[in-house]
Design a protein around this motif. Structure first.
Motif, PDB file in Angstrom:
ATOM      1  N   SER A  21       0.817  -1.220   0.000  1.00  0.00           N
ATOM      2  CA  SER A  21       0.000   0.000   0.000  1.00  0.00           C
ATOM      3  C   SER A  21       0.847   1.264   0.000  1.00  0.00           C
ATOM      4  O   SER A  21       0.465   2.277  -0.571  1.00  0.00           O
ATOM      5  CB  SER A  21      -0.949   0.002   1.195  1.00  0.00           C
ATOM      6  N   MET A  22       2.044   1.201   0.627  1.00  0.00           N
ATOM      7  CA  MET A  22       2.873   2.393   0.758  1.00  0.00           C
ATOM      8  C   MET A  22       4.065   2.407  -0.209  1.00  0.00           C
ATOM      9  O   MET A  22       4.824   3.378  -0.236  1.00  0.00           O
ATOM     10  CB  MET A  22       3.391   2.508   2.197  1.00  0.00           C
ATOM     11  N   LYS A  23       4.230   1.333  -0.989  1.00  0.00           N
ATOM     12  CA  LYS A  23       5.336   1.244  -1.955  1.00  0.00           C
ATOM     13  C   LYS A  23       6.697   1.405  -1.276  1.00  0.00           C
ATOM     14  O   LYS A  23       7.553   2.190  -1.685  1.00  0.00           O
ATOM     15  CB  LYS A  23       5.176   2.304  -3.061  1.00  0.00           C
ATOM     16  N   ASP A 137      12.943   6.244   4.586  1.00  0.00           N
ATOM     17  CA  ASP A 137      12.805   7.657   4.249  1.00  0.00           C
ATOM     18  C   ASP A 137      13.418   8.601   5.281  1.00  0.00           C
ATOM     19  O   ASP A 137      13.329   9.819   5.114  1.00  0.00           O
ATOM     20  CB  ASP A 137      11.316   8.010   4.078  1.00  0.00           C
ATOM     21  N   ASN A 211       1.294  15.103   2.538  1.00  0.00           N
ATOM     22  CA  ASN A 211       0.624  14.553   1.366  1.00  0.00           C
ATOM     23  C   ASN A 211      -0.667  13.896   1.838  1.00  0.00           C
ATOM     24  O   ASN A 211      -0.623  12.876   2.540  1.00  0.00           O
ATOM     25  CB  ASN A 211       1.536  13.546   0.654  1.00  0.00           C
ATOM     26  N   ARG A 213      -3.018  12.209   0.365  1.00  0.00           N
ATOM     27  CA  ARG A 213      -3.289  10.850  -0.116  1.00  0.00           C
ATOM     28  C   ARG A 213      -2.474   9.827   0.670  1.00  0.00           C
ATOM     29  O   ARG A 213      -2.992   8.794   1.095  1.00  0.00           O
ATOM     30  CB  ARG A 213      -2.970  10.771  -1.615  1.00  0.00           C
ATOM     31  N   ILE A 214      -1.189  10.122   0.870  1.00  0.00           N
ATOM     32  CA  ILE A 214      -0.327   9.195   1.610  1.00  0.00           C
ATOM     33  C   ILE A 214      -0.770   9.105   3.063  1.00  0.00           C
ATOM     34  O   ILE A 214      -0.803   8.020   3.655  1.00  0.00           O
ATOM     35  CB  ILE A 214       1.143   9.638   1.503  1.00  0.00           C
ATOM     36  N   LYS A 215      -1.122  10.252   3.657  1.00  0.00           N
ATOM     37  CA  LYS A 215      -1.566  10.245   5.045  1.00  0.00           C
ATOM     38  C   LYS A 215      -2.819   9.391   5.206  1.00  0.00           C
ATOM     39  O   LYS A 215      -2.960   8.652   6.191  1.00  0.00           O
ATOM     40  CB  LYS A 215      -1.836  11.664   5.527  1.00  0.00           C
ATOM     41  N   LYS A 217      -3.650   6.782   3.471  1.00  0.00           N
ATOM     42  CA  LYS A 217      -3.224   5.385   3.433  1.00  0.00           C
ATOM     43  C   LYS A 217      -2.594   4.961   4.755  1.00  0.00           C
ATOM     44  O   LYS A 217      -2.824   3.853   5.251  1.00  0.00           O
ATOM     45  CB  LYS A 217      -2.232   5.170   2.288  1.00  0.00           C
ATOM     46  N   LYS A 218      -1.793   5.854   5.333  1.00  0.00           N
ATOM     47  CA  LYS A 218      -1.152   5.539   6.616  1.00  0.00           C
ATOM     48  C   LYS A 218      -2.193   5.318   7.710  1.00  0.00           C
ATOM     49  O   LYS A 218      -2.061   4.414   8.541  1.00  0.00           O
ATOM     50  CB  LYS A 218      -0.198   6.662   7.016  1.00  0.00           C
TER      51      LYS A 218
END
Length: 246
Positions: A21-23, A137, A211, A213-215, A217-218
């Motif tokens: 999901s997070m690549k 990261d 971000n 979108r990323i948040k 997903k997290k």
């Protein structure tokens, strides 16, 4: 080197849920873990998990502070009600700034070093155990900021543990704080400032761009992981003592 979460379950979840999901890159996460382990080695302020567990052995309840929009009202309620007393206080990264601005020093800060470092370093000086998380990261931030902390340190990872760096489980700072609490033997956990079902949010002072979108997903990953703990007997509550609905 210690796995403090079930290795088979965690690696299946890490590869099947988190990486997809997070690549993410297992190799980069491991590189960061190896770096953190080397940087912690030989430092006089590094503690091991058994030492941390002994430090907090008297607690059977904890409050984990996330940095969601509900943090301030949740904290106000806890202060007014006196419900902070006799509980292990675990702060997730940026929530630390809010706590120290209310003259609260958390027992533990869980961070991947993208919050206000000056505030986390202050908490370290005042006695907080700082749990530094390594992932692909934040390699540059590990190199830059780890030497700043003068208080007690311990490392965490989401891949293979190394000396001084443990796998407690958990992905975001908030849910990793919850997994740590459970690893310390605490099964009744109050979630303050957790807004897993709302709009994505960002803590003040973040060192990385927000971000949405990323948040989102997290937060979805965090929610899935916390549901797993419920299935293992952990009880989650809001600051009013009511069951927290995931």
């Amino acid at each position: 080197m210690s796995w403090l979460v079930d290795k088979d379950w965690w690696m299946k979840t890490y590869r099947g849920l988190i990486v997809k999901s997070m690549k993410l890159s297992f190799e980069m996460d491991q590189q960061a873990t190896d770096l953190l382990s080397k940087m912690l080695d030989g430092r006089g302020n590094v503690i091991e998990f058994d030492e941390m567990k002994n430090l907090f052995k008297e607690y059977n309840e904890s409050i984990v502070f996330g940095c969601g929009p509900s943090l301030l009202p949740d904290l106000d309620f806890l202060l007014e009600s006196g419900n902070l007393r006799n509980k292990l206080l675990i702060s997730a990264d940026g929530a630390t700034s809010v706590l120290i601005n209310h003259d609260i020093i958390p027992h533990i800060v869980v961070t991947d070093l993208d919050g206000l470092i000056a505030d986390i370093a202050w908490a370290s000086l005042k006695g907080s155990v700082i749990v530094i998380h390594a992932h692909g990261d934040n390699i540059e931030r590990i190199e830059r900021f780890v030497p700043m902390f003068k208080g007690r340190l311990i490392g965490s990872t989401q891949v293979e543990p190394r000396p001084h760096v443990y796998n407690f489980g958990g992905f975001t700072d908030g849910d990793r704080g919850v997994f740590l609490s459970r690893t310390l033997g605490i099964l009744r956990i109050t979630l303050a400032g957790f807004d897993l079902n709302g709009e994505p949010y960002s803590c003040p002072g973040k060192l990385v761009p927000f971000n949405k979108r990323i948040k989102k997903k997290k937060l979805e990953v965090a929610k899935t992981l916390l549901k797993e703990l419920v299935s293992k007997g952990v009880g989650f509550f809001n600051v009013r003592g009511e069951p927290y609905v995931l």
